[in-house]
Design an enzyme around this catalytic site. Structure first.
Site, PDB file in Angstrom:
ATOM      1  N   LYS A 161       0.841  -1.219   0.000  1.00 30.32           N
ATOM      2  CA  LYS A 161       0.000   0.000   0.000  1.00 30.32           C
ATOM      3  C   LYS A 161       0.867   1.257   0.000  1.00 30.32           C
ATOM      4  O   LYS A 161       0.683   2.157  -0.810  1.00 30.32           O
ATOM      5  CB  LYS A 161      -0.912   0.035   1.239  1.00 30.32           C
ATOM      6  CG  LYS A 161      -2.133  -0.825   1.157  1.00 30.32           C
ATOM      7  CD  LYS A 161      -3.212  -0.409   2.157  1.00 30.32           C
ATOM      8  CE  LYS A 161      -2.794  -0.374   3.591  1.00 30.32           C
ATOM      9  NZ  LYS A 161      -2.551  -1.681   4.211  1.00 30.32           N
ATOM     10  N   GLU A 187      -2.263   7.073  12.604  1.00 28.13           N
ATOM     11  CA  GLU A 187      -1.057   6.400  12.120  1.00 28.13           C
ATOM     12  C   GLU A 187      -0.162   6.001  13.281  1.00 28.13           C
ATOM     13  O   GLU A 187      -0.115   6.703  14.297  1.00 28.13           O
ATOM     14  CB  GLU A 187      -0.253   7.387  11.253  1.00 28.13           C
ATOM     15  CG  GLU A 187      -0.712   7.462   9.839  1.00 28.13           C
ATOM     16  CD  GLU A 187      -0.246   6.257   9.044  1.00 28.13           C
ATOM     17  OE1 GLU A 187       0.877   6.260   8.551  1.00 28.13           O
ATOM     18  OE2 GLU A 187      -1.028   5.304   8.925  1.00 28.13           O
ATOM     19  N   ARG A 188       0.591   4.931  13.102  1.00 26.66           N
ATOM     20  CA  ARG A 188       1.650   4.629  14.072  1.00 26.66           C
ATOM     21  C   ARG A 188       2.799   5.595  13.788  1.00 26.66           C
ATOM     22  O   ARG A 188       3.103   5.873  12.628  1.00 26.66           O
ATOM     23  CB  ARG A 188       2.133   3.186  13.900  1.00 26.66           C
ATOM     24  CG  ARG A 188       1.055   2.167  14.167  1.00 26.66           C
ATOM     25  CD  ARG A 188       1.449   0.800  13.617  1.00 26.66           C
ATOM     26  NE  ARG A 188       0.325  -0.126  13.696  1.00 26.66           N
ATOM     27  CZ  ARG A 188      -0.654  -0.202  12.787  1.00 26.66           C
ATOM     28  NH1 ARG A 188      -0.644   0.605  11.748  1.00 26.66           N
ATOM     29  NH2 ARG A 188      -1.635  -1.062  12.925  1.00 26.66           N
TER      30      ARG A 188
END
Length: 478
Positions: A161, A187-188
């Site tokens: 992705k 998001e991380r």
């Protein structure tokens, strides 16, 4: 902070329940969406979401609420949450408040704009359906994206992705003179840091902006980061008249943050615990992504599907906004067929004869049919072998395998890992290549000659180069 009348408006905290804060104002009640500050350095930010009575408001904290207690003085900023816009924000990384998080000095010569905007009026929208060329063969041929449209990118971890998003950013900036905005919702921080480094190495950072509302931040912050990114995108579309590529990773986290906010605010949940206002909230964000008379915001959104259930309300609501769905397959990734896009599961509403033209439509349908026949024959091949197939079926398998390899492509952003030089392929060249393979022009070529090339002509020259040494060796032995 002083409002337009020149008088500062202060309130007092009445109660704190996690991220939900009730505040009492004696003079004037701040309007909905007003931003309030508390703490020594205004480090606590609260957004007003409802007015309880003539003197009390209820807000959701956009920052952690440690240290906030009853009786704490709250200051009304006199306005809503704002995002920075201007040319100076390019190549920078921001949080939801517009603070830089890339350890560089804060940009100067920027303007601050309200993150809450109405979608463009219908009169300003472009009614023309245009294809957004990505330069990636398999997307342009089988699932063309819409300029000013929204595409969903479905896939698990490790199937490519981020690589696909990175390549699209590279192609958009390098060849269409556009701007890319990456919005990380939930998001991380590891992913954000890796993406920043990858963009820097790929050389696409100068025409890119990154906005992050990370996973460890309160739901109020994650819920607003999409609006902040869209405000920046609208500036480049409306003021600079440039095309914008807006990448959202992950749109499901926006719905999830809204669900948390709704639960904290005490709203009655709807089906499966989602907020009753989910459809409205998602539409308020998605409808701002549009193609207008000044430019277009084209969006590619990564979509997490809970428990792979496509009937989940979050997936259903996101689907209704998308004009194209790109599905990444782990099986194709394991076979080394990159980009690992599944041609049979991916679809686009642009793939109609009226938009892409009769030739393109007919070719795409024939490619899909060939892949579908190959998928049916795979079980027979696995059990009995290729030799047991009829000559006609063997031809279908040969075409499908050559098409599979032709639709792979070396990316600019992966040059340092693969050793293949990146290729950008025009739609015309992609269609020509597919048409010639379907006409069996490359029947006698080895499948490997079509793997990781750009235009189809590269297979001819590569095959000639391979044939030369063998011809010379035969001559020498003779």
């Amino acid at each position: 902070m002083e409002d337009k009348t020149g008088i500062s408006n202060h309130g007092v905290v009445v109660s704190v329940r996690g991220s939900v804060v009730d505040i009492r104002f004696e003079d004037r009640l701040p309007p909905i969406y007003s931003l309030l500050h508390a703490g020594a350095d205004n480090q606590i930010a609260i957004e007003v979401l409802s007015q309880l009575d003539a003197h009390r408001v209820r807000g959701i904290a956009l920052t952690p609420t440690q240290g906030l207690a009853r009786g704490t003085v709250i200051q009304d900023t006199g306005g809503p949450l704002k995002a920075p816009v201007g040319k100076a924000i390019l190549s920078r990384m921001f949080d939801v408040f517009g603070n830089v998080i890339d350890r560089q000095p804060a940009p100067t010569a920027i303007e601050w704009r309200n993150v809450h905007h109405a979608p463009p009026a219908l009169a300003r929208r472009s009614t023309k359906s245009e294809v957004f060329e990505t330069g990636i063969k398999v997307i342009d041929v089988l699932s063309p994206l819409e300029r000013g449209g929204k595409a969903g990118l479905f896939g698990g971890a490790g199937v490519g992705k981020t690589v696909l998003l990175t390549e699209m950013i590279h192609n958009m900036i390098g060849h269409q003179e556009g701007v890319s905005i990456f919005c990380g919702i939930g998001e991380r921080c590891r992913e954000g840091e890796e993406l920043y480094r990858d963009m820097k190495v790929a050389g696409v950072l100068p025409n890119m902006v990154m906005v992050f509302g990370q996973m460890n931040e309160p739901p109020g912050s994650r819920f607003r980061v999409g609006h902040a990114a869209l405000t920046m995108a609208e500036y480049f579309r409306d003021d600079e008249h440039r095309d914008v590529l807006l990448l959202v990773d992950n749109i499901f986290r926006f719905i999830q943050a809204g669900m948390e906010v709704s639960g904290l605010m005490g709203q009655m949940p709807s089906r499966l615990g989602y907020q009753p206002t989910m459809g409205t909230e998602l539409s308020q964000l998605e409808e701002r992504i549009a193609n207008t008379d000044t430019g277009a915001i084209t969006s590619i959104q990564a979509v997490y599907v809970p428990a792979d259930d496509f009937t989940d309300p979050a997936a259903v609501h996101v689907f209704s906004h998308l004009s194209a769905s790109i599905v990444l397959s782990r099986k194709r990734a394991s076979e080394g067929l990159f980009p690992a896009i599944d041609p049979l599961q991916s679809s686009s509403k642009m793939a109609t004869p009226g938009i892409v033209g009769e030739r393109h439509y007919a070719l795409a349908q024939e490619i899909r049919r060939t892949f579908a026949q190959y998928a049916e024959l795979k079980d027979i091949i696995a059990m009995l072998g290729l030799e047991q197939l009829s000559p006609e079926d063997r031809n279908v398998v040969g075409r499908a395998r050559r098409l599979e390899r032709f639709l792979t492509q070396p990316f600019f952003t992966t040059e340092q890992f693969t050793g293949f030089k990146g290729k950008l392929v025009s739609l015309k060249d992609s269609l020509d290549g597919c048409e010639r393979i379907l006409r069996d022009e490359f029947k006698d070529y080895p499948e490997s000659a079509l793997y990781m090339i750009g235009k189809i002509d590269e297979a001819i020259s590569a095959n000639k180069d391979k044939a030369k040494p063998s011809a010379e060796m035969n001559h020498a032995s003779a």
